[in-house]
Scaffold this motif. Structure first.
Motif, PDB file in Angstrom:
ATOM      1  N   THR A 343      72.471   6.226  73.313  1.00  0.00           N
ATOM      2  CA  THR A 343      72.939   7.269  72.408  1.00  0.00           C
ATOM      3  C   THR A 343      74.464   7.298  72.317  1.00  0.00           C
ATOM      4  OG1 THR A 343      70.999   8.627  72.930  1.00  0.00           O
ATOM      5  CG2 THR A 343      72.893   9.741  71.939  1.00  0.00           C
ATOM      6  N   GLY A 344      74.969   7.258  71.076  1.00  0.00           N
ATOM      7  CA  GLY A 344      76.393   7.440  70.842  1.00  0.00           C
ATOM      8  C   GLY A 344      77.272   6.266  71.198  1.00  0.00           C
ATOM      9  N   HIS A 345      76.685   5.083  71.444  1.00  0.00           N
ATOM     10  CA  HIS A 345      77.476   3.923  71.858  1.00  0.00           C
ATOM     11  C   HIS A 345      77.010   2.655  71.140  1.00  0.00           C
ATOM     12  CE1 HIS A 345      78.378   6.666  75.172  1.00  0.00           C
ATOM     13  NE2 HIS A 345      79.427   5.904  75.456  1.00  0.00           N
ATOM     14  N   LEU A 346      77.956   1.741  70.931  1.00  0.00           N
ATOM     15  CA  LEU A 346      77.674   0.416  70.391  1.00  0.00           C
ATOM     16  C   LEU A 346      78.413  -0.621  71.234  1.00  0.00           C
ATOM     17  CD1 LEU A 346      78.082   1.141  66.567  1.00  0.00           C
ATOM     18  CD2 LEU A 346      75.926   0.766  67.787  1.00  0.00           C
ATOM     19  N   ARG A 347      78.019  -1.880  71.085  1.00  0.00           N
ATOM     20  CA  ARG A 347      78.657  -2.966  71.829  1.00  0.00           C
ATOM     21  C   ARG A 347      79.121  -4.037  70.852  1.00  0.00           C
ATOM     22  NH1 ARG A 347      74.754  -6.794  74.845  1.00  0.00           N
ATOM     23  NH2 ARG A 347      74.982  -7.869  72.849  1.00  0.00           N
ATOM     24  N   MET A 348      80.354  -4.508  71.045  1.00  0.00           N
ATOM     25  CA  MET A 348      80.846  -5.631  70.258  1.00  0.00           C
ATOM     26  C   MET A 348      81.216  -6.774  71.179  1.00  0.00           C
ATOM     27  SD  MET A 348      84.415  -6.368  70.533  1.00  0.00           S
ATOM     28  CE  MET A 348      84.893  -6.974  68.925  1.00  0.00           C
ATOM     29  N   THR A 349      80.906  -7.997  70.732  1.00  0.00           N
ATOM     30  CA  THR A 349      81.297  -9.197  71.457  1.00  0.00           C
ATOM     31  C   THR A 349      82.697  -9.595  71.022  1.00  0.00           C
ATOM     32  OG1 THR A 349      78.999  -9.952  71.497  1.00  0.00           O
ATOM     33  CG2 THR A 349      80.702 -11.595  71.950  1.00  0.00           C
ATOM     34  N   VAL A 350      83.556  -9.925  71.977  1.00  0.00           N
ATOM     35  CA  VAL A 350      84.896 -10.377  71.639  1.00  0.00           C
ATOM     36  C   VAL A 350      84.797 -11.748  70.985  1.00  0.00           C
ATOM     37  CG1 VAL A 350      87.179 -10.969  72.544  1.00  0.00           C
ATOM     38  CG2 VAL A 350      85.861  -9.076  73.564  1.00  0.00           C
ATOM     39  N   GLY A 351      85.355 -11.866  69.789  1.00  0.00           N
ATOM     40  CA  GLY A 351      85.265 -13.111  69.033  1.00  0.00           C
ATOM     41  C   GLY A 351      86.608 -13.788  68.883  1.00  0.00           C
ATOM     42  N   LEU A 352      86.727 -14.603  67.850  1.00  0.00           N
ATOM     43  CA  LEU A 352      87.997 -15.231  67.511  1.00  0.00           C
ATOM     44  C   LEU A 352      88.961 -14.148  67.017  1.00  0.00           C
ATOM     45  CD1 LEU A 352      86.574 -18.305  65.580  1.00  0.00           C
ATOM     46  CD2 LEU A 352      87.411 -18.274  67.946  1.00  0.00           C
ATOM     47  N   PRO A 353      90.281 -14.375  67.098  1.00  0.00           N
ATOM     48  CA  PRO A 353      91.232 -13.339  66.687  1.00  0.00           C
ATOM     49  C   PRO A 353      90.962 -12.774  65.297  1.00  0.00           C
ATOM     50  CG  PRO A 353      92.386 -15.080  67.841  1.00  0.00           C
ATOM     51  CD  PRO A 353      90.971 -15.546  67.689  1.00  0.00           C
ATOM     52  N   GLN A 354      90.633 -13.630  64.347  1.00  0.00           N
ATOM     53  CA  GLN A 354      90.405 -13.132  62.989  1.00  0.00           C
ATOM     54  C   GLN A 354      89.118 -12.301  62.911  1.00  0.00           C
ATOM     55  OE1 GLN A 354      90.514 -16.329  63.927  1.00  0.00           O
ATOM     56  NE2 GLN A 354      88.999 -17.612  62.861  1.00  0.00           N
ATOM     57  N   GLU A 355      88.129 -12.618  63.716  1.00  0.00           N
ATOM     58  CA  GLU A 355      86.902 -11.815  63.757  1.00  0.00           C
ATOM     59  C   GLU A 355      87.180 -10.454  64.380  1.00  0.00           C
ATOM     60  OE1 GLU A 355      83.462 -15.242  64.222  1.00  0.00           O
ATOM     61  OE2 GLU A 355      84.619 -14.669  66.007  1.00  0.00           O
ATOM     62  N   ASN A 356      87.978 -10.443  65.430  1.00  0.00           N
ATOM     63  CA  ASN A 356      88.346  -9.183  66.068  1.00  0.00           C
ATOM     64  C   ASN A 356      89.179  -8.319  65.129  1.00  0.00           C
ATOM     65  OD1 ASN A 356      87.063 -10.134  68.372  1.00  0.00           O
ATOM     66  ND2 ASN A 356      88.937 -11.049  69.163  1.00  0.00           N
ATOM     67  N   ASP A 357      90.051  -8.952  64.329  1.00  0.00           N
ATOM     68  CA  ASP A 357      90.827  -8.203  63.342  1.00  0.00           C
ATOM     69  C   ASP A 357      89.913  -7.549  62.308  1.00  0.00           C
ATOM     70  OD1 ASP A 357      93.200  -8.919  64.579  1.00  0.00           O
ATOM     71  OD2 ASP A 357      93.641 -10.568  63.204  1.00  0.00           O
ATOM     72  N   ALA A 358      88.890  -8.280  61.867  1.00  0.00           N
ATOM     73  CA  ALA A 358      87.943  -7.721  60.898  1.00  0.00           C
ATOM     74  C   ALA A 358      87.190  -6.539  61.512  1.00  0.00           C
ATOM     75  CB  ALA A 358      86.964  -8.804  60.438  1.00  0.00           C
ATOM     76  N   PHE A 359      86.803  -6.679  62.783  1.00  0.00           N
ATOM     77  CA  PHE A 359      86.132  -5.578  63.480  1.00  0.00           C
ATOM     78  C   PHE A 359      87.034  -4.356  63.557  1.00  0.00           C
ATOM     79  CE2 PHE A 359      85.971  -3.381  67.585  1.00  0.00           C
ATOM     80  CZ  PHE A 359      84.742  -2.753  67.483  1.00  0.00           C
ATOM     81  N   LEU A 360      88.300  -4.547  63.932  1.00  0.00           N
ATOM     82  CA  LEU A 360      89.214  -3.419  64.082  1.00  0.00           C
ATOM     83  C   LEU A 360      89.513  -2.758  62.739  1.00  0.00           C
ATOM     84  CD1 LEU A 360      91.638  -4.895  66.759  1.00  0.00           C
ATOM     85  CD2 LEU A 360      90.022  -2.996  67.064  1.00  0.00           C
ATOM     86  N   ALA A 361      89.599  -3.548  61.688  1.00  0.00           N
ATOM     87  CA  ALA A 361      89.803  -2.969  60.359  1.00  0.00           C
ATOM     88  C   ALA A 361      88.621  -2.087  59.973  1.00  0.00           C
ATOM     89  CB  ALA A 361      90.014  -4.084  59.334  1.00  0.00           C
TER      90      ALA A 361
END
Length: 371
Positions: A343-361
């Motif tokens: 409940t109330g949580h998700l998990r993201m896998t650390v990817g390539l820098p550009q993938e992480n940038d897309a996630f943060l955006a």
């Protein structure tokens, strides 16, 4: 053709009725950050060596593979000795098709009808599935606090009262990323030994952590400790399906009683051996992923998300609203992460820098919609 039936129409074992199979969504998206894989492909040198090795072995595929994978286990023992500082030999290491088969073999040998396994949830979702598949009762002791830590006092008490035949401890823990210290592992191991069972320390993400490996405790607990590991994560080798465990040689003798003959193919053994011989270049990506992990954590916290401290290649974070709805919003932004049902949580896998940038955006847009 007969009318199509469902699994409910089959004489399935009662404890499997109504259960769901393991599985993360397999969707085609630009930013696939949901299965904790290493995003970096194997090096060109590794690929070249693997192709040459497969060509060399292709003419032998009419014969069964080396049954006990001795050559591969020698390479694994050498790697473990270098990586952990604990000197182990071929008789201390066993290999199988991913850590899932490792855990299944251990449950086949030490679990079963009338036996129990204790786990600390949320943790790796295959633990209760493997328990059900081997007719081993799963006892759930929830983790506590905002960082989902194991309450060691409660764990010791539960082990003493329930006397489980197996205890699972995942460190770094999946999906939360936290670690259990060696001192706390000793308390669990002491309780497990007193109860007469074994403790399986699942170290699938060990290379991403700064904590020492539980392998250093095997000499103290030879009859009760098994350390499970995998090449799927740090090694850029998820498709290779190679897991292994480290333990006293008696445990290898035990799983040989239940393993299927020739369970590791000639090609699987060859691919894993080649990957181990390139471990220095392969594991160089681990430092890059640690750096990206720390960058993403800092950015998420600055955006206002609550983040669980992680020593793995994934990040578990609190979300502003229904977790599955937020998961869909990330997907709408072409970012696939994981809803693990907490409940109330998700998990993201650390990817390539550009993938992480897309996630943060996407994360910035989503939290902006909820403020």
């Amino acid at each position: 053709m007969t009318d199509q039936i469902s699994v409910a129409d089959l004489p399935l074992r009662p404890e499997l009725r109504g259960q769901s199979a393991y599985g993360a969504p397999q969707l085609t998206v630009t930013n696939q950050l949901n299965t904790n894989e290493n995003p970096y492909p194997p090096s060109a040198g590794l690929v070249e060596d693997l192709v040459a090795e497969v060509a060399r072995l292709a003419s032998t595929l009419n014969r069964y593979p080396e049954r006990d994978s001795v050559g591969l286990r020698e390479e694994l023992a050498s790697y473990v000795s270098r990586q952990t500082g604990v000197q182990v030999g071929v008789d201390n290491v066993w290999a199988a098709n991913g850590s899932n088969e490792i855990l299944q073999q251990l449950l086949q040998a030490f679990g079963g009808p009338g036996r129990r396994v204790l786990g600390f949830t949320p943790s790796y979702s295959m633990h209760p599935i493997l328990a059900a598949g081997t007719q081993t009762e799963f006892i759930d002791l929830p983790r506590t606090g905002e960082n989902f830590s194991i309450d060691i006092d409660a764990a010791v008490q539960a082990i003493g009262e329930k006397k489980p035949d197996i205890v699972f401890v995942t460190t770094p823990n999946n999906p939360t990323g936290g670690v259990t210290s060696v001192a706390d592992l000793r308390r669990i191991l002491d309780a497990g030994r007193e109860a007469g069972g074994i403790v399986i320390i699942d170290e699938a993400y060990a290379e991403f952590s700064g904590e020492p490996s539980a392998a250093e405790l095997i000499a103290e607990y030879p009859a009760s400790l098994v350390v499970s590991r995998t090449m799927s994560k740090a090694f850029d080798f998820a498709g290779g399906r190679l897991g292994y465990f480290i333990a006293d040689p008696a445990f290898i003798e035990a799983v040989m009683l239940v393993r299927l003959p020739y369970h590791l193919s000639t090609l699987s053994q060859a691919a894993a051996t080649v990957a181990l011989r390139h471990s220095n270049e392969t594991l160089a990506t681990v430092d890059a992923l640690r750096g990206e992990r720390d960058r993403v954590v800092a950015a998420l916290e600055e955006l206002g998300y609550g983040v669980v401290p992680s020593e793995s290649n994934f990040i578990f974070f609190a979300v502003p609203g229904d977790a599955h709805d937020i998961w869909q919003r990330f997907l709408d932004h072409d970012v696939l992460i994981r809803d693990v049902g907490v409940t109330g949580h998700l998990r993201m896998t650390v990817g390539l820098p550009q993938e992480n940038d897309a996630f943060l955006a996407a994360a910035a847009t989503i939290i902006g919609e909820h403020t």
